[in-house]
Enzyme design. Structure first.
Site, PDB file in Angstrom:
ATOM      1  N   GLY A   1     -15.363  -2.009 -13.405  1.00 45.52           N
ATOM      2  CA  GLY A   1     -16.335  -0.981 -13.072  1.00 45.52           C
ATOM      3  C   GLY A   1     -16.894  -1.218 -11.670  1.00 45.52           C
TER       4      GLY A   1
ATOM      5  N   ASP B   1      -2.556  -4.108  -3.313  1.00 43.21           N
ATOM      6  CA  ASP B   1      -3.732  -3.552  -3.982  1.00 43.21           C
ATOM      7  C   ASP B   1      -4.579  -2.890  -2.894  1.00 43.21           C
ATOM      8  OD1 ASP B   1      -6.196  -3.061  -5.161  1.00 43.21           O
ATOM      9  OD2 ASP B   1      -6.134  -4.859  -6.396  1.00 43.21           O
TER      10      ASP B   1
ATOM     11  N   SER C   1     -10.954  -7.046 -11.657  1.00 42.18           N
ATOM     12  CA  SER C   1     -11.719  -6.199 -10.755  1.00 42.18           C
ATOM     13  C   SER C   1     -13.203  -6.582 -10.829  1.00 42.18           C
ATOM     14  CB  SER C   1     -11.462  -4.725 -11.090  1.00 42.18           C
ATOM     15  OG  SER C   1     -11.955  -3.884 -10.073  1.00 42.18           O
ATOM     16  N   TRP C   2     -14.093  -5.633 -11.115  1.00 36.25           N
ATOM     17  CA  TRP C   2     -15.514  -5.973 -11.265  1.00 36.25           C
ATOM     18  C   TRP C   2     -15.710  -7.022 -12.363  1.00 36.25           C
ATOM     19  CZ3 TRP C   2     -20.182  -6.395  -9.526  1.00 36.25           C
ATOM     20  CH2 TRP C   2     -21.292  -6.385 -10.371  1.00 36.25           C
TER      21      TRP C   2
ATOM     22  N   HIS D   1      -3.911  -1.192  -7.925  1.00 33.36           N
ATOM     23  CA  HIS D   1      -5.018  -2.047  -8.347  1.00 33.36           C
ATOM     24  C   HIS D   1      -4.876  -2.505  -9.794  1.00 33.36           C
ATOM     25  CE1 HIS D   1      -9.000  -3.733  -8.364  1.00 33.36           C
ATOM     26  NE2 HIS D   1      -9.445  -2.879  -9.275  1.00 33.36           N
TER      27      HIS D   1
END
Length: 310
Positions: free
Chosen positions: A45, A262, A113-114, A290
């Protein structure tokens, strides 16, 4: 269809909510062996939600895979999505979840990711509670990293930026799209999601096109608002917080997997993390994008190798 029949999504062993705090009820679920080695997973996120597919990365006969929806996300419930919703409370909720489940042994933290950001921050805040760290599609949340998406990526997608500007008749598009995103007018919301809201997901595509949704997806709108909120507040982090505090986790085994191309979180972030943690294992996958099925397979292979000597 046949893939879904022979390789179905894992089903949770248990699920529920943490006791309400600050008007937030945090949804969680567990997969695998209740007595197994605990894996605490953070979703992406900000604004995303937990995904059962990540439980497939681990041998569920041996591991207990735990995931939860962060404040305002997924199945978690909130009286006010933005009230006390920040990075510190996300880490606090993760800590509360371990206490609630009675887990008092060191865990493997996982995130993409986040989620990688939160996994690393959790390890730095509680190194005594972390046995191993597994991260992919690394996001360090430095101004250097966020400016890539919000400005520098235009070098590869000038046509998309021109279209976003033309739709709002402004050069500086972020303030306009923020107003559209938080507007009470659903047509404004749709425009924001169709353009700036979807831009990040097109990074890495060689033939990207803006989509034009006709029906407003409230979950997607909520996720975009949370993402924008965190970005506006610099992710509630110091300028280079993760790398500055990395010395405190150098003793913890770390696996890092990242796609070579990415375009959302350039691989330099994974490289910088690896250099700050010299004993870490970095795998740069020969892939584009990604979050892709090929990257997921690469992470699964790497996880199996990384954990096989336990």
């Amino acid at each position: 269809m046949w893939l879904n029949i022979f390789n179905p999504m894992p089903k949770p062993r248990t699920e529920g909510f943490l006791p309400e705090q600050d008007g937030h009820k945090i949804y969680y679920r567990q997969f695998g062996n209740p007595s197994g080695i605990p894996v605490l997973s953070f979703h992406g996120g900000p604004g995303g939600s937990s995904r059962p597919k990540y439980a497939k990365l681990f041998n569920r006969h041996k591991y207990c895979f735990i995931q939860f929806d962060q404040r305002g996300c997924g199945r978690s419930e909130a009286r006010d999505v933005f009230f006390r919703n920040n990075t510190e409370t996300a880490l606090s909720d993760a800590n509360r979840l371990l206490d609630f489940l009675g887990i008092d042994r060191p865990v493997i933290v996982h995130g993409a990711s986040w989620g990688s950001t939160l996994a690393l921050l959790f390890a730095e805040a509680h190194p005594e509670k972390v046995a191993k760290i597994i991260v992919s599609s690394v996001f360090l949340a430095r101004p250097y990293d966020t400016s890539w998406v919000s400005s520098e990526s235009e070098r590869f997608y000038p046509d998309l930026w021109a279209e976003m500007r033309q739709k709002v008749h402004r050069t500086d598009i972020y303030p306009v799209y923020r107003r559209l995103l938080f507007s009470k007018n659903k047509k404004d919301n749709l425009k924001a999601l169709a353009y700036l809201g979807s831009y990040e997901y097109m990074l890495g595509q060689t033939a990207p096109r803006f989509r034009q949704p006709e029906i407003l997806d409230e979950a997607e709108l909520n996720a975009a608002r949370i993402a924008f909120y965190f970005e506006e507040h610099k992710y509630f982090m110091g300028t280079d917080q993760i790398l500055q505090k990395s010395a405190g986790i150098r003793h913890i085994p770390v696996l890092i997997v990242h796609n070579r191309l990415d375009f959302c979180c350039p691989v330099k972030q994974a490289w910088d993390l690896h250099k700050a943690l010299p004993a870490s294992r970095l795998i740069i996958n020969a892939g584009c994008g990604h979050s892709t099925p090929e990257l997921f397979k690469a992470v699964k292979r790497a996880v199996n190798t990384f954990l096989e000597f336990e």
